[in-house]
Design a protein around this motif. Structure first.
Motif, short mmCIF file in Angstrom:
data_model
loop_
_atom_site.label_atom_id
_atom_site.label_comp_id
_atom_site.label_asym_id
_atom_site.label_seq_id
_atom_site.Cartn_x
_atom_site.Cartn_y
_atom_site.Cartn_z
N ASN A 1 10.92 0.36 -3.45
CA ASN A 1 11.90 0.19 -2.38
C ASN A 1 11.92 1.34 -1.37
N ARG A 2 11.10 2.33 -1.56
CA ARG A 2 10.96 3.44 -0.60
C ARG A 2 9.51 3.52 -0.17
N LEU A 3 9.29 3.81 1.08
CA LEU A 3 7.95 3.83 1.64
C LEU A 3 7.06 4.85 0.94
N ARG A 4 7.60 6.00 0.61
CA ARG A 4 6.82 7.04 -0.08
C ARG A 4 6.34 6.55 -1.45
N ILE A 5 7.22 5.87 -2.18
CA ILE A 5 6.88 5.35 -3.51
C ILE A 5 5.83 4.25 -3.38
N ALA A 6 6.00 3.36 -2.39
CA ALA A 6 5.06 2.26 -2.19
C ALA A 6 3.67 2.79 -1.84
N ARG A 7 3.60 3.76 -0.95
CA ARG A 7 2.30 4.31 -0.56
C ARG A 7 1.60 4.98 -1.74
N LYS A 8 2.36 5.69 -2.54
CA LYS A 8 1.79 6.37 -3.70
C LYS A 8 1.23 5.34 -4.70
N ALA A 9 1.99 4.28 -4.96
CA ALA A 9 1.54 3.25 -5.89
C ALA A 9 0.33 2.49 -5.34
N ILE A 10 0.34 2.17 -4.06
CA ILE A 10 -0.78 1.45 -3.45
C ILE A 10 -2.04 2.30 -3.48
N ASN A 11 -1.90 3.61 -3.25
CA ASN A 11 -3.07 4.50 -3.33
C ASN A 11 -3.65 4.55 -4.73
N LEU A 12 -2.83 4.37 -5.76
CA LEU A 12 -3.35 4.31 -7.13
C LEU A 12 -3.98 2.96 -7.44
N LEU A 13 -3.43 1.89 -6.85
CA LEU A 13 -3.93 0.55 -7.13
C LEU A 13 -5.19 0.19 -6.36
N LYS A 14 -5.31 0.67 -5.14
CA LYS A 14 -6.40 0.27 -4.25
C LYS A 14 -7.79 0.47 -4.86
N PRO A 15 -8.13 1.62 -5.44
CA PRO A 15 -9.47 1.77 -6.02
C PRO A 15 -9.71 0.82 -7.19
N ARG A 16 -8.69 0.55 -7.96
CA ARG A 16 -8.84 -0.36 -9.11
C ARG A 16 -9.05 -1.80 -8.66
N ILE A 17 -8.34 -2.20 -7.61
CA ILE A 17 -8.51 -3.55 -7.07
C ILE A 17 -9.90 -3.69 -6.46
N GLU A 18 -10.34 -2.67 -5.70
CA GLU A 18 -11.67 -2.72 -5.10
C GLU A 18 -12.75 -2.72 -6.17
N GLU A 19 -12.53 -2.01 -7.27
CA GLU A 19 -13.50 -2.00 -8.36
C GLU A 19 -13.60 -3.38 -9.01
N ALA A 20 -12.47 -4.07 -9.17
CA ALA A 20 -12.46 -5.38 -9.80
C ALA A 20 -12.99 -6.47 -8.86
N GLN A 21 -12.73 -6.34 -7.55
CA GLN A 21 -13.09 -7.40 -6.61
C GLN A 21 -14.28 -7.05 -5.73
N GLY A 22 -14.58 -5.79 -5.59
CA GLY A 22 -15.59 -5.36 -4.64
C GLY A 22 -14.93 -5.08 -3.30
N ALA A 23 -15.48 -4.18 -2.54
CA ALA A 23 -14.90 -3.82 -1.25
C ALA A 23 -15.62 -4.55 -0.13
N LEU A 24 -14.88 -4.95 0.89
CA LEU A 24 -15.46 -5.59 2.07
C LEU A 24 -15.88 -4.52 3.07
N SER A 25 -17.01 -4.77 3.72
CA SER A 25 -17.44 -3.85 4.77
C SER A 25 -16.63 -4.14 6.03
N ARG A 26 -16.70 -3.22 6.97
CA ARG A 26 -15.97 -3.37 8.23
C ARG A 26 -16.45 -4.62 8.99
N GLU A 27 -17.76 -4.90 8.96
CA GLU A 27 -18.31 -6.06 9.66
C GLU A 27 -17.78 -7.36 9.05
N GLU A 28 -17.68 -7.40 7.71
CA GLU A 28 -17.14 -8.59 7.05
C GLU A 28 -15.67 -8.82 7.41
N LEU A 29 -14.91 -7.73 7.46
CA LEU A 29 -13.50 -7.84 7.84
C LEU A 29 -13.36 -8.36 9.27
#
Length: 190
Positions: A142-170
């Motif tokens: 419910n606070r932006l600081r908490i959300a950013r911290k949690a998303i920064n922890l989740l992002k590498p794990r999600i990219e590892e499980a799904q693969g990362a898209l390149s800028r051209e694909e996006l």
């Protein structure tokens, strides 16, 4: 003897949400291959598991809730301070002793302390986790600081499980979505 590794790591502390008849505490936990959302109230616990491979988006939207709280608390503090000064101006004999001055200062001090704490916690937000099946609110973020911290922890794990898209694909996916949206014409009924 080897030390046993913890299965879950806490992402967010329990945050209370209040409804009409009940209240519940919400928290978010990080597992090896998923995120666990926990809702705990007096008589029940509800767990929701979101696997990294299924997460499509984590949506965070800044809200004005914290600013409203600050305005309300500041208003209460201003009212208490003005009433205190008016009373002290009419009755100066009441505030001769230090203990009376301290007690009088505590009255506006409480909303000022709450205002300071709310301001230091930072801006408020609403956060949702989106999968292919549904979108789930995450009240513990419910606070932006908490959300950013949690998303920064989740992002590498999600990219590892799904693969990362390149800028051209996006960029290609975005251009394709805009073409599809432009091709669809919606006619409003009269």
């Amino acid at each position: 003897m080897a030390r046993k590794e913890k299965e879950y790591k806490r992402l967010t502390r329990p945050r209370r949400s209040f409804g009409l008849a009940s209240s519940a505490a919400h928290s978010l936990w990080l597992g090896k291959d998923h995120v666990l959302s926990l809702e705990h109230s007096n008589f029940r616990e509800e767990y929701k598991r979101f696997y990294f491979r299924d997460i499509q988006a984590i949506i965070t939207r800044k809200t004005v809730k914290g600013k409203v709280y600050n305005m309300v608390l500041g208003g209460f503090a201003a009212i208490f301070i003005s009433v205190l000064f008016l009373y002290a101006a009419k009755n100066p004999a009441h505030y001769k002793h230090l203990d009376q001055q301290i007690l009088a200062g505590m009255i506006p001090g409480l909303p000022l302390l709450a205002l300071l704490i709310n301001w230091l916690r930072g801006p408020t937000c609403v956060c949702h986790l989106r999968t292919a099946v549904h979108t789930e609110a995450l009240p513990s973020m419910n606070r932006l600081r908490i959300a950013r911290k949690a998303i920064n922890l989740l992002k590498p794990r999600i990219e590892e499980a799904q693969g990362a898209l390149s800028r051209e694909e996006l960029e290609g996916n975005a251009a394709e979505m805009f073409r599809a949206a432009a091709a669809v014409s919606v006619v409003a009924p009269r």
